[in-house]
Design a protein around this motif. Sequence first.
Motif, mmCIF file in Angstrom:
data_model
loop_
_atom_site.group_PDB
_atom_site.id
_atom_site.type_symbol
_atom_site.label_atom_id
_atom_site.label_comp_id
_atom_site.label_asym_id
_atom_site.label_seq_id
_atom_site.Cartn_x
_atom_site.Cartn_y
_atom_site.Cartn_z
ATOM 1 N N TYR A 112 -11.321 -2.451 1.083
ATOM 2 C CA TYR A 112 -11.383 -2.619 -0.372
ATOM 3 C C TYR A 112 -12.703 -2.089 -0.921
ATOM 4 O O TYR A 112 -12.734 -1.394 -1.945
ATOM 5 C CB TYR A 112 -11.210 -4.083 -0.749
ATOM 6 C CG TYR A 112 -11.417 -4.331 -2.230
ATOM 7 C CD1 TYR A 112 -10.530 -3.807 -3.173
ATOM 8 C CD2 TYR A 112 -12.519 -5.045 -2.688
ATOM 9 C CE1 TYR A 112 -10.733 -4.007 -4.531
ATOM 10 C CE2 TYR A 112 -12.730 -5.251 -4.045
ATOM 11 C CZ TYR A 112 -11.829 -4.732 -4.961
ATOM 12 O OH TYR A 112 -12.032 -4.924 -6.310
ATOM 13 N N LEU A 113 -13.811 -2.394 -0.246
ATOM 14 C CA LEU A 113 -15.118 -1.921 -0.713
ATOM 15 C C LEU A 113 -15.203 -0.399 -0.669
ATOM 16 O O LEU A 113 -15.773 0.225 -1.578
ATOM 17 C CB LEU A 113 -16.226 -2.546 0.137
ATOM 18 C CG LEU A 113 -16.416 -4.061 -0.040
ATOM 19 C CD1 LEU A 113 -17.467 -4.585 0.939
ATOM 20 C CD2 LEU A 113 -16.800 -4.395 -1.476
ATOM 21 N N TYR A 170 -5.039 -5.520 -1.635
ATOM 22 C CA TYR A 170 -5.608 -5.950 -0.358
ATOM 23 C C TYR A 170 -5.407 -7.450 -0.155
ATOM 24 O O TYR A 170 -5.259 -7.914 0.977
ATOM 25 C CB TYR A 170 -7.091 -5.586 -0.313
ATOM 26 C CG TYR A 170 -7.312 -4.100 -0.373
ATOM 27 C CD1 TYR A 170 -7.392 -3.340 0.793
ATOM 28 C CD2 TYR A 170 -7.408 -3.427 -1.594
ATOM 29 C CE1 TYR A 170 -7.573 -1.969 0.743
ATOM 30 C CE2 TYR A 170 -7.590 -2.054 -1.654
ATOM 31 C CZ TYR A 170 -7.665 -1.333 -0.488
ATOM 32 O OH TYR A 170 -7.828 0.037 -0.538
ATOM 33 N N GLY A 171 -5.383 -8.194 -1.260
ATOM 34 C CA GLY A 171 -5.107 -9.626 -1.164
ATOM 35 C C GLY A 171 -3.716 -9.897 -0.633
ATOM 36 O O GLY A 171 -3.498 -10.845 0.136
ATOM 37 N N LEU A 220 -10.559 -1.320 -10.969
ATOM 38 C CA LEU A 220 -11.199 -1.993 -9.842
ATOM 39 C C LEU A 220 -10.638 -3.396 -9.657
ATOM 40 O O LEU A 220 -10.405 -3.852 -8.529
ATOM 41 C CB LEU A 220 -12.717 -2.067 -10.064
ATOM 42 C CG LEU A 220 -13.474 -0.731 -10.082
ATOM 43 C CD1 LEU A 220 -14.943 -0.971 -10.414
ATOM 44 C CD2 LEU A 220 -13.341 -0.011 -8.750
ATOM 45 N N HIS A 228 -12.624 1.566 -0.967
ATOM 46 C CA HIS A 228 -11.764 2.006 -2.072
ATOM 47 C C HIS A 228 -12.494 1.905 -3.408
ATOM 48 O O HIS A 228 -12.413 2.809 -4.239
ATOM 49 C CB HIS A 228 -10.501 1.143 -2.080
ATOM 50 C CG HIS A 228 -9.489 1.566 -3.090
ATOM 51 N ND1 HIS A 228 -8.868 2.801 -3.068
ATOM 52 C CD2 HIS A 228 -8.962 0.912 -4.169
ATOM 53 C CE1 HIS A 228 -8.015 2.895 -4.070
ATOM 54 N NE2 HIS A 228 -8.062 1.771 -4.755
ATOM 55 N N VAL A 229 -13.222 0.797 -3.607
ATOM 56 C CA VAL A 229 -14.005 0.618 -4.834
ATOM 57 C C VAL A 229 -15.042 1.725 -4.971
ATOM 58 O O VAL A 229 -15.229 2.292 -6.054
ATOM 59 C CB VAL A 229 -14.690 -0.771 -4.825
ATOM 60 C CG1 VAL A 229 -15.777 -0.841 -5.905
ATOM 61 C CG2 VAL A 229 -13.663 -1.866 -5.046
ATOM 62 N N LEU A 259 -9.922 -5.685 5.967
ATOM 63 C CA LEU A 259 -9.380 -5.548 4.611
ATOM 64 C C LEU A 259 -10.504 -5.537 3.576
ATOM 65 O O LEU A 259 -10.456 -4.780 2.599
ATOM 66 C CB LEU A 259 -8.392 -6.685 4.318
ATOM 67 C CG LEU A 259 -7.043 -6.618 5.043
ATOM 68 C CD1 LEU A 259 -6.254 -7.897 4.817
ATOM 69 C CD2 LEU A 259 -6.234 -5.409 4.568
ATOM 70 N N ALA A 260 -11.516 -6.374 3.788
ATOM 71 C CA ALA A 260 -12.654 -6.409 2.865
ATOM 72 C C ALA A 260 -13.392 -5.071 2.874
ATOM 73 O O ALA A 260 -13.771 -4.550 1.815
ATOM 74 C CB ALA A 260 -13.603 -7.550 3.244
ATOM 75 N N SER A 265 -6.905 -3.440 -8.397
ATOM 76 C CA SER A 265 -6.753 -2.937 -7.032
ATOM 77 C C SER A 265 -6.948 -4.045 -5.995
ATOM 78 O O SER A 265 -6.455 -3.937 -4.866
ATOM 79 C CB SER A 265 -7.764 -1.818 -6.766
ATOM 80 O OG SER A 265 -7.530 -0.705 -7.589
ATOM 81 N N LEU A 266 -7.653 -5.108 -6.366
ATOM 82 C CA LEU A 266 -7.948 -6.182 -5.422
ATOM 83 C C LEU A 266 -6.700 -6.869 -4.872
ATOM 84 O O LEU A 266 -6.612 -7.107 -3.663
ATOM 85 C CB LEU A 266 -8.886 -7.206 -6.079
ATOM 86 C CG LEU A 266 -9.272 -8.416 -5.224
ATOM 87 C CD1 LEU A 266 -9.973 -7.974 -3.936
ATOM 88 C CD2 LEU A 266 -10.168 -9.367 -6.020
ATOM 89 N N PRO A 315 0.818 -1.228 0.000
ATOM 90 C CA PRO A 315 0.000 0.000 0.000
ATOM 91 C C PRO A 315 0.844 1.266 0.000
ATOM 92 O O PRO A 315 0.415 2.300 -0.527
ATOM 93 C CB PRO A 315 -0.817 -0.122 1.301
ATOM 94 C CG PRO A 315 -0.002 -1.001 2.188
ATOM 95 C CD PRO A 315 0.670 -1.975 1.268
#
Length: 485
Positions: A257-258, A225-226, A218, A260-261, A253-254, A221-222, A60
């Motif tokens: 990510y959401l 976080y993965g 999108l 961020h999306v 983290l989920a 970007s996953l 990050p």
Amino acid sequence: MQEIYEGNLKVLIMSTLAFFISVMVWFNLAPFSSIIMEQLGITKEEIGVLMLVNLSLAIPARIIMGRLVDRFGPKRVFAVLLVVMSVPCFIFALSSSYWQLLISRLFLGIIGASFVVGIRMLAEWFPEHQAGFIQGIYAGWGNFGSAIASFTLPLLALLFGGDNGWRYAVAATGLLALIYGLVFYHQVEDTPPHKAFKRSKSSGVMEVTSFSDLIILLFISLPIYGGMGILVWSLQQAGLLAKGAAIGFYALLAILYLVHVWKIWVKNIAYLKSEIPESEQYSMLQVSILSLGYFATFGGELAVISMLPMFFLDTYSLNTVAAGMIASSFAFTNLVARPAGGWLSDRFGRKRILMTLLFLLGILYFGMSALKGEWPLFAAVVLTMCCSMIGQAASGSVFSLVPSIKKSKTGQIAGMVGAYGNIGSVCFLAILNLTYPALFFGVIGTAALLCFALSFFIKESPQVYSTDSQYIAERNYHLKVEQNI
């Protein structure tokens, strides 16, 4: 060429040295893994986790640094980063428990984002047709800091002597970063005198120029976080995180990510409704391909650098100093190989050279997977250096393409591509912690060959200047305009 380098050589040297020191600090753990295990009574698995967390926050951090450097300029960002990162370096040197080691190494990973800062600075100071070679020098000589760390820090520890010799050696790298950060701030500028620094309007999420590019952004970007999820999983497997705590981190983290999306979607949907000039358009597909290329090339390099001293120590029963010196051969080739990869890309076509290097790299990593103690030590070192040379050249070839995508967003694009290098290293080290070195090398080789196939879809953009004389003419024109004003 001499006229071009007249005002720019200082910036190249200062930026490269800043990155060199950053890498020394970043990898000052590897030479002392065995000593730390012995003194603090920790296991090989726990050392593996330290190596993993050492790389994790750079994921990050490279994204964030890319945004900050486009917003505030490389001079300030690089100086502040070096000064601030000296603090966790000192804490690591003073650590007396595993948790202190873990937390300090986690935050020290942020210094790996330094690479992105220099990419933007050099893109401002040098013309595009020299991008591959110049950035190859920067990255190659800068990454040589890992080899210097493997080679010199054990000797420095012996010079200090005693059980705390390694601590003094590690602290010395932190002091060097602190001092140089202050020097860097007072010695460089963001751009040459004839140019104004084109700042990004905000340090927020990236803006894309088509709906298909929005979907790609999108998607790519996953893994950011993965990669952090892999870190949480590794800590859980090592017994350092309870199952409930791990689930909590996964949920966090989920959510991040959401969020961020949502930010990407809201900002870009509004932006895409406006009429976007052709001069502002760029391809996110190209960014994603280069990101995956860096995942395999530099990600593999970081992972191998982190594990190679212990690999040679175990495979050939060497002492710590000898294993560190031999392992440094993997990074030593940075001095020549990465600039060579950039130069070859500038000279013979960036796509063509990148494809060739990725194919060769895949084959060589499969050779590394067959490396055993029965091999002569000389043959093992030669294979290691060949793999390193092709890998470094391929990394240089990847980044020779980065500044040409969109100059005003070079920091953000370099941040995304650079982050994938760290994602690759975290993924590969996680595989190593679960399996064994032969499979570890084989997976990196497979990733390189997959990226070779994807590189068929790369499109090279036309260069701004095709010769040095054109660049000089443009620069002199701007200087005359300034003088008239």
